[in-house]
Design a protein around this motif. Structure first.
Motif, PDB file in Angstrom:
ATOM      1  N   GLU A  13       0.932  -1.531  -0.109  1.00 25.09           N
ATOM      2  CA  GLU A  13      -0.130  -0.191  -0.002  1.00 25.09           C
ATOM      3  C   GLU A  13       1.202   1.291   0.616  1.00 25.09           C
ATOM      4  O   GLU A  13       1.865   1.394   1.050  1.00 25.09           O
ATOM      5  N   PRO A  14       0.950   1.609  -1.317  1.00 30.39           N
ATOM      6  CA  PRO A  14       1.648   3.199  -1.306  1.00 30.39           C
ATOM      7  C   PRO A  14       1.026   4.421  -0.164  1.00 30.39           C
ATOM      8  O   PRO A  14      -0.118   4.550   0.155  1.00 30.39           O
ATOM      9  N   ALA A  15       2.209   5.127   0.157  1.00 35.71           N
ATOM     10  CA  ALA A  15       1.744   5.893   1.830  1.00 35.71           C
ATOM     11  C   ALA A  15       2.142   7.650   0.985  1.00 35.71           C
ATOM     12  O   ALA A  15       3.213   7.462   0.193  1.00 35.71           O
ATOM     13  N   GLY A  16       1.237   8.347   0.570  1.00 35.51           N
ATOM     14  CA  GLY A  16       1.734   9.438   0.418  1.00 35.51           C
ATOM     15  C   GLY A  16       2.578  11.052   1.587  1.00 35.51           C
ATOM     16  O   GLY A  16       2.242  10.447   2.943  1.00 35.51           O
ATOM     17  N   GLN A  17       3.452  12.009   1.468  1.00 37.06           N
ATOM     18  CA  GLN A  17       3.978  12.400   2.676  1.00 37.06           C
ATOM     19  C   GLN A  17       3.391  14.010   2.209  1.00 37.06           C
ATOM     20  O   GLN A  17       3.240  14.277   1.140  1.00 37.06           O
ATOM     21  N   VAL A  88       1.908   4.925  -9.754  1.00 31.59           N
ATOM     22  CA  VAL A  88       1.730   4.446  -8.255  1.00 31.59           C
ATOM     23  C   VAL A  88      -0.224   3.550  -9.066  1.00 31.59           C
ATOM     24  O   VAL A  88      -1.317   4.766  -8.547  1.00 31.59           O
ATOM     25  N   THR A  89      -0.138   2.550  -7.895  1.00 36.12           N
ATOM     26  CA  THR A  89      -1.267   1.710  -8.281  1.00 36.12           C
ATOM     27  C   THR A  89      -2.008   2.053  -6.973  1.00 36.12           C
ATOM     28  O   THR A  89      -1.136   0.886  -5.891  1.00 36.12           O
ATOM     29  N   VAL A  90      -3.418   2.028  -6.458  1.00 33.82           N
ATOM     30  CA  VAL A  90      -4.240   2.449  -5.151  1.00 33.82           C
ATOM     31  C   VAL A  90      -5.405   1.594  -5.204  1.00 33.82           C
ATOM     32  O   VAL A  90      -5.979   0.729  -6.581  1.00 33.82           O
ATOM     33  N   ALA A  91      -5.740   0.472  -3.867  1.00 32.07           N
ATOM     34  CA  ALA A  91      -6.821  -0.079  -4.251  1.00 32.07           C
ATOM     35  C   ALA A  91      -7.904   0.826  -4.518  1.00 32.07           C
ATOM     36  O   ALA A  91      -7.768   1.864  -3.986  1.00 32.07           O
ATOM     37  N   ARG A  92      -8.682  -0.194  -5.636  1.00 33.06           N
ATOM     38  CA  ARG A  92     -10.118   0.624  -5.951  1.00 33.06           C
ATOM     39  C   ARG A  92     -11.237   0.323  -4.875  1.00 33.06           C
ATOM     40  O   ARG A  92     -11.599  -0.535  -4.428  1.00 33.06           O
ATOM     41  N   ASP A 110       1.551  14.221  -6.009  1.00 33.13           N
ATOM     42  CA  ASP A 110       2.709  15.088  -5.392  1.00 33.13           C
ATOM     43  C   ASP A 110       2.902  14.964  -3.832  1.00 33.13           C
ATOM     44  O   ASP A 110       4.038  14.245  -3.616  1.00 33.13           O
ATOM     45  N   HIS A 111       1.818  13.654  -3.345  1.00 32.33           N
ATOM     46  CA  HIS A 111       2.343  13.715  -2.076  1.00 32.33           C
ATOM     47  C   HIS A 111       3.502  12.468  -2.607  1.00 32.33           C
ATOM     48  O   HIS A 111       4.375  11.424  -1.462  1.00 32.33           O
ATOM     49  N   TYR A 112       2.540  11.164  -2.597  1.00 32.24           N
ATOM     50  CA  TYR A 112       3.157   9.721  -3.294  1.00 32.24           C
ATOM     51  C   TYR A 112       5.173  10.480  -4.304  1.00 32.24           C
ATOM     52  O   TYR A 112       5.934   9.418  -3.847  1.00 32.24           O
TER      53      TYR A 112
END
Length: 161
Positions: A13-17, A88-92, A110-112
């Motif tokens: 799971e990607p996380a944004g900053q 970046v692939t996020v869960a749908r 932009d956070h990713y």
């Protein structure tokens, strides 16, 4: 376009900053600190594994790596200007009606990008200021041609000449 010099596939799971919250002591911290730390660690680990590299290990004030004797100013794969592209692939979500994540349920693109750029600092390049051409695409599984079938990211880097 030429083939990228480095292609990383990172799963999870990607996380944004970027979303900061104030603490009782007046300090700022990332609202998703644990998730962000885990995500950046996966990105950094994928780069280290692919490149067969290691983190810079300071040797006193000598400015060279204690493990390989390479100067800190040369301790990265790409030393000049860099182009970075991340898909970046996020869960749908089950309620999603669009092919693209355009709701507040996911981080901003932009956070990713910032999280990925910071994670690769010191491994693929010396500093994320070297990224002069950056692109971050957020998508659901299988929507974009480089989208994964599960949450994660495909990160590609080129040297800019």
């Amino acid at each position: 376009m030429t083939a990228p010099l480095i292609t990383l596939t990172v799963r999870g799971e990607p996380a944004g900053q970027g979303n900061l919250k104030g603490t009782a002591g007046g300090k700022l911290r990332h609202a998703n600190g644990r998730d962000l730390h885990d995500w950046r660690g996966r990105v950094r680990g994928a780069a280290l594994d692919l490149l067969g590299a290691h983190e810079y290990a300071a040797l006193g004030k000598s400015g060279v790596c204690a493990l390989c004797s390479v100067p800190k100013t040369q301790h990265a794969e790409l030393l000049g200007a860099v182009r970075l592209e991340a898909v970046v692939t996020v869960a749908r979500p089950k309620t999603a009606r669009s092919n693209w994540p355009i709701t507040r349920s996911s981080s901003d693109w932009d956070h990713y990008g910032r999280a990925i750029g910071d994670a690769l600092t010191g491994v693929t390049y010396l500093d994320d200021s070297q990224v002069v051409d950056g692109r971050c695409i957020t998508t659901y599984p299988y929507v974009h041609e480089l989208a994964l079938g599960e949450p994660g990211a495909v990160i590609r880097l080129w040297a800019v000449t």
